[in-house]
Enzyme design. Structure first.
Site, short mmCIF file in Angstrom:
data_model
loop_
_atom_site.label_atom_id
_atom_site.label_comp_id
_atom_site.label_asym_id
_atom_site.label_seq_id
_atom_site.Cartn_x
_atom_site.Cartn_y
_atom_site.Cartn_z
N ASP A 158 0.84 -1.19 0.00
CA ASP A 158 0.00 0.00 0.00
C ASP A 158 0.88 1.25 0.00
O ASP A 158 1.39 1.66 1.03
CB ASP A 158 -0.91 0.00 1.24
N GLY A 183 -4.10 2.06 15.89
CA GLY A 183 -4.56 3.31 16.48
C GLY A 183 -3.44 4.30 16.71
O GLY A 183 -2.72 4.66 15.76
N HIS A 229 -6.62 9.74 -2.63
CA HIS A 229 -6.07 9.68 -1.26
C HIS A 229 -6.98 10.40 -0.25
O HIS A 229 -7.28 9.87 0.82
CB HIS A 229 -4.67 10.30 -1.27
N THR A 258 -0.50 4.16 17.89
CA THR A 258 0.92 3.77 17.77
C THR A 258 1.59 4.42 16.55
O THR A 258 2.69 4.96 16.66
CB THR A 258 1.06 2.23 17.69
N GLY A 259 0.91 4.38 15.40
CA GLY A 259 1.51 4.93 14.19
C GLY A 259 1.64 6.45 14.21
O GLY A 259 2.35 7.04 13.39
N LYS A 300 -1.82 5.83 -4.64
CA LYS A 300 -2.88 6.84 -4.42
C LYS A 300 -2.56 8.13 -5.14
O LYS A 300 -1.40 8.52 -5.27
CB LYS A 300 -3.02 7.12 -2.91
N MET A 338 7.05 -8.46 10.90
CA MET A 338 6.33 -8.53 9.61
C MET A 338 5.56 -9.84 9.49
O MET A 338 4.39 -9.86 9.13
CB MET A 338 7.35 -8.55 8.45
N TYR A 370 3.86 9.41 0.17
CA TYR A 370 4.80 8.75 1.09
C TYR A 370 6.26 9.01 0.67
O TYR A 370 7.18 8.74 1.44
CB TYR A 370 4.53 7.25 1.19
P1 NAD Z 1 0.03 1.07 11.90
O1 NAD Z 1 -1.28 1.07 12.60
O2 NAD Z 1 0.35 -0.03 10.97
O3 NAD Z 1 1.14 1.17 13.06
C1 NAD Z 1 2.48 1.29 12.75
C2 NAD Z 1 3.28 1.29 14.04
O4 NAD Z 1 3.05 0.07 14.75
C3 NAD Z 1 4.77 1.36 13.81
O5 NAD Z 1 5.32 2.16 14.84
C4 NAD Z 1 5.23 -0.07 13.96
O6 NAD Z 1 6.56 -0.19 14.39
C5 NAD Z 1 4.27 -0.60 14.98
N1 NAD Z 1 4.01 -2.04 14.81
C6 NAD Z 1 3.65 -2.67 13.67
N2 NAD Z 1 3.45 -3.98 13.89
C7 NAD Z 1 3.70 -4.20 15.19
C8 NAD Z 1 3.65 -5.34 16.02
N3 NAD Z 1 3.29 -6.55 15.53
N4 NAD Z 1 3.97 -5.21 17.33
C9 NAD Z 1 4.31 -4.01 17.84
N5 NAD Z 1 4.36 -2.87 17.11
C10 NAD Z 1 4.06 -2.97 15.79
O7 NAD Z 1 0.23 2.48 11.28
P2 NAD Z 1 0.11 3.33 10.00
O8 NAD Z 1 1.43 3.33 9.31
O9 NAD Z 1 -0.52 4.58 10.42
O10 NAD Z 1 -0.94 2.59 9.06
C11 NAD Z 1 -0.60 1.49 8.25
C12 NAD Z 1 -0.63 1.82 6.77
O11 NAD Z 1 -1.91 2.32 6.42
C13 NAD Z 1 0.31 2.95 6.33
O12 NAD Z 1 1.65 2.52 6.25
C14 NAD Z 1 -0.30 3.33 5.00
O13 NAD Z 1 0.05 2.41 3.99
C15 NAD Z 1 -1.79 3.23 5.33
N6 NAD Z 1 -2.36 4.55 5.72
C16 NAD Z 1 -3.19 5.18 4.84
C17 NAD Z 1 -3.70 6.42 5.13
C18 NAD Z 1 -4.62 7.10 4.16
O14 NAD Z 1 -4.87 8.32 4.32
N7 NAD Z 1 -5.17 6.40 3.20
C19 NAD Z 1 -3.38 7.05 6.34
C20 NAD Z 1 -2.56 6.38 7.25
C21 NAD Z 1 -2.06 5.13 6.93
#
Ligand code: NAD
Length: 320
Positions: free
Chosen positions: A45, A219, A112, A221-222, A79, A279, A50
């Site tokens: 994705d 939630g 997007h 975390t990201g 996107k 992963m 990005y």
């Molecule tokens: P996410 O919810 O995937 O969280 C990422 C965080 O969680 C990172 O800090 C990572 O190290 C940690 N993490 C991941 N797996 C883990 C695990 N198993 N245990 C502990 N920690 C873990 O966050 P995100 O990046 O906000 O969202 C995921 C994806 O969604 C993005 O990379 C992007 O591709 C997409 N996204 C899209 C939009 C949009 O506007 N369409 C917006 C935000 C994100």
């Protein structure tokens, strides 16, 4: 084991668990993508915004060259950024993004955000981001979502995108576009996690045959890595006592509980991590089920708390 897939209204199958590419830094992105293919991910994705599509393309090309995967086994999502919403800007930028990814077509290309910004020439700045001057000035474009969707449909006609969809749309935007769409959106990608459950929007999308992809499944975390106060001020979902108890009960990690909660509802997920091992853990999150007590407990966690809000990106009063 490959994750299950979702049949889209375009006829194509989309893997239910994919790999998110936001905030994957340029220096490590090609290796991260390569490692994710090796770990078994098939859906990636990405997005213009990005700023790492070239590096994604390098990782994918290397994985194909090394025989890890064939192009047709991958499901590449990208996107359209807001500065390219005018109808004559959509195809040229899509072609540039395809060239960055070193592929001939996107499996899925999304709008997007339903917010059009004034065009910024890629020669001036790429990716352009939210600000016209790259500093803080927001300039709106007059392009309507209908105009942009028409140009997205032309990408399908031209074979540049197999499926098209939208992201960050709410019910009003979906209802509106369903009146004029010649090609219905295949997917809706939205922020969705136990603190923002979006039940009505998910119900609407399902009723209209639109698959939903949940982003930011973990939630806050990201968003903590973006130093966002509203993310720092709430209990991280992975540390929430209810989620931790479910993880112990099912012998899974809290992350797997959060991902399974979404996939069990029929949603796709796109978690992001650069750590090998983690992963695999995220990918292998569909081989168990939460029970009714778990689902009832998570249902009570909804706070209607959204982290990814456009106004957070250009507000001077620092909403986050
Ligand atoms: P996410 O919810 O995937 O969280 C990422 C965080 O969680 C990172 O800090 C990572 O190290 C940690 N993490 C991941 N797996 C883990 C695990 N198993 N245990 C502990 N920690 C873990 O966050 P995100 O990046 O906000 O969202 C995921 C994806 O969604 C993005 O990379 C992007 O591709 C997409 N996204 C899209 C939009 C949009 O506007 N369409 C917006 C935000 C994100």
């Amino acid at each position: 084991m490959a994750p299950p897939s979702i049949k889209l209204n375009s006829g194509y199958d989309m893997p239910q668990v994919g790999f998110g590419l936001w905030k994957v830094d340029n220096a490590t992105c090609a290796d991260t993508v390569y490692n994710a293919v090796k770990a078994g991910y098939r859906l990636f994705d990405g997005a213009c915004d990005y700023g790492n599509e070239k590096e994604c393309g390098v990782g994918i090309a290397r994985a194909i060259r090394d025989g890890l995967v064939k192009r047709e086994e991958l499901f590449i999502v990208s996107k359209l950024w807001q500065t390219f919403h005018e109808k004559d800007k959509v195809e040229p930028i899509c072609r540039r993004q395809l060239a960055d990814w070193q592929v001939e077509y996107f499996d899925l290309f999304l709008i997007h955000f339903p917010v059009a910004l004034e065009y910024v020439d890629p020669a001036t700045r790429y990716p352009p981001g939210w600000f016209y001057d790259g500093q803080g000035e927001v300039r709106w474009s007059k392009a309507t979502n209908q105009e942009t969707w028409g140009a997205m449909e032309s990408l399908v006609d031209a074979g540049l995108a197999r499926s098209i969809g939208v992201s960050n749309y709410e019910a009003q935007g979906l209802y509106d576009m369903l009146k004029y769409a010649r090609i219905r959106p295949a997917t809706l990608q939205i922020e969705l996690h136990p603190y923002l459950q979006q039940n009505n929007l998910v119900r609407l999308a399902k009723a209209e045959g639109i698959a939903v992809t949940a982003y930011s499944s973990f939630g806050p975390t990201g968003f903590i890595e973006l130093d966002m106060d509203r993310a720092k001020n709430v209990t991280p979902l992975m540390q929430h006592e209810a989620i931790a108890a479910m993880a112990a009960k099912h012998s899974k990690t809290p992350a797997q509980i959060l991902l399974r909660w979404a996939t069990q509802r029929g949603l796709a997920v796109i978690p992001k991590t650069s750590r090998p091992g983690v992963m695999e853990q995220n990918l292998e999150s569909t081989d168990f089920d939460l029970d009714q007590a778990d689902l009832d407990r998570i249902a009570k966690m909804d706070l209607n708390l959204r982290f990814n809000q456009p106004t957070n990106y250009f507000s001077s009063d620092k909403l986050w």
